[in-house]
Motif scaffolding. Structure first.
Motif, PDB file in Angstrom:
ATOM      1  N   GLU A   1       0.884  -1.164   0.000  1.00  0.00           N
ATOM      2  CA  GLU A   1       0.000   0.000   0.000  1.00  0.00           C
ATOM      3  C   GLU A   1       0.923   1.216   0.000  1.00  0.00           C
TER       4      GLU A   1
ATOM      5  N   HIS B   1      -0.866  -1.051  -4.567  1.00  0.00           N
ATOM      6  CA  HIS B   1      -2.143  -0.426  -4.235  1.00  0.00           C
ATOM      7  C   HIS B   1      -1.840   0.973  -3.694  1.00  0.00           C
TER       8      HIS B   1
ATOM      9  N   VAL C   1      -7.062   2.225  -2.360  1.00  0.00           N
ATOM     10  CA  VAL C   1      -7.457   2.041  -0.962  1.00  0.00           C
ATOM     11  C   VAL C   1      -8.244   3.274  -0.549  1.00  0.00           C
TER      12      VAL C   1
ATOM     13  N   THR D   1      -9.782  -1.667  -1.844  1.00  0.00           N
ATOM     14  CA  THR D   1      -9.715  -1.971  -0.419  1.00  0.00           C
ATOM     15  C   THR D   1     -10.323  -0.806   0.353  1.00  0.00           C
TER      16      THR D   1
ATOM     17  N   HIS E   1      -9.900   1.123   3.764  1.00  0.00           N
ATOM     18  CA  HIS E   1      -8.893   1.235   4.814  1.00  0.00           C
ATOM     19  C   HIS E   1      -9.547   1.318   6.198  1.00  0.00           C
TER      20      HIS E   1
END
Length: 248
Positions: free
Chosen positions: A28, A57, A93, A121, A123
């Motif tokens: 990330e 990501h 994210v 995603t 977070h």
């Protein structure tokens, strides 16, 4: 037990390169981890993608603080995501809340739609929701692929019961990725107790700046002056040790 996928939270291109070299399965990519992670520059993203042998990501977070965004801020998030679709980024994210601590489903769905075909995603905005079970169902309705959580506690060790409950509730409909002060000493215990298949940590270390000259009369950005002569780096040795523990 299947070995968990390990995602490293990193700051900047140096952090990315260190995490990749140390064996991360995915990263990330963030700026400003001191604020919990902000959207990195496009040049940083491009440098990471160019060097990447693993999926990148990117966090889409325009500022620090809460996850209640103005309309103008939200529009920049949508545009950031659209810009990344052609950059070779594997995923984004995100996280948006309503004032009463729920998932903002309208905005989350709009961000997911803007992101496809990238992975999405949510977070730790999830960790700031008022009702964990309801929030998880909301993320599933929004089409989120993965949720990052410490179990609504400061650390995964403290939140392991909620992590386990989330894995059971998800029942394969969404990936639950555990995080929260994970290290070589505790990651295996959290993995086993919660039943996690993906785990996320940062493994940071603080080192002195290389600056020989230090002006004692001025500080940048309202921080403590000492902080300006420290660097926060990804600790490759800690990454390797924690990954080895997680996959043992």
């Amino acid at each position: 037990m299947t070995k968990p996928l390990i995602e490293l939270c990193v700051e900047g291109i140096d952090g990315f390169l260190a995490a990749q070299e140390a064996g991360a399965d995915r990263v990330e990519l963030c700026a400003s981890l001191m604020e919990g992670g902000l959207t990195p520059s496009l040049a940083t993203i491009r440098a990471a993608v160019k060097a990447a042998r693993i999926p990148v990501h990117v966090i889409i977070r325009p500022r620090g603080g809460d996850f209640l965004y103005s309309e103008a801020e939200f529009e920049t998030m949508v545009e950031d995501i659209k810009a990344l679709r052609s950059e070779g980024v594997a995923g984004v994210v995100i996280g948006c809340l309503t004032p009463d601590g729920r998932i903002d489903e309208a905005r989350t769905k709009a961000l997911v739609e803007a992101a496809r075909p990238m992975s999405v995603t949510c977070h730790r905005a999830f960790d700031m929701t008022a009702d964990a079970r309801e929030a998880l169902e909301a993320l599933i309705r929004c089409g989120i692929d993965r949720m990052l959580t410490s179990g609504q506690r400061d650390t995964a060790v403290e939140g392991v019961a909620i992590l386990k409950s989330a894995v059971e509730q998800a029942a394969g409909r969404i990936v639950i990725m555990g995080c929260g002060a994970l290290d070589a000493d505790n990651i295996r215990k959290v993995r086993d107790e919660a039943g996690l298949t993906e785990m996320h940590f940062a493994a940071l270390k603080t080192v002195p700046s290389g600056m020989a000259f230090r002006n004692p009369h001025v500080g940048m950005g309202g921080t403590e002056k000492d902080r300006e002569y420290e660097l926060t780096l990804t600790d490759g040795n800690a990454v390797r040790a924690t990954i080895a523990a997680a996959k043992s």
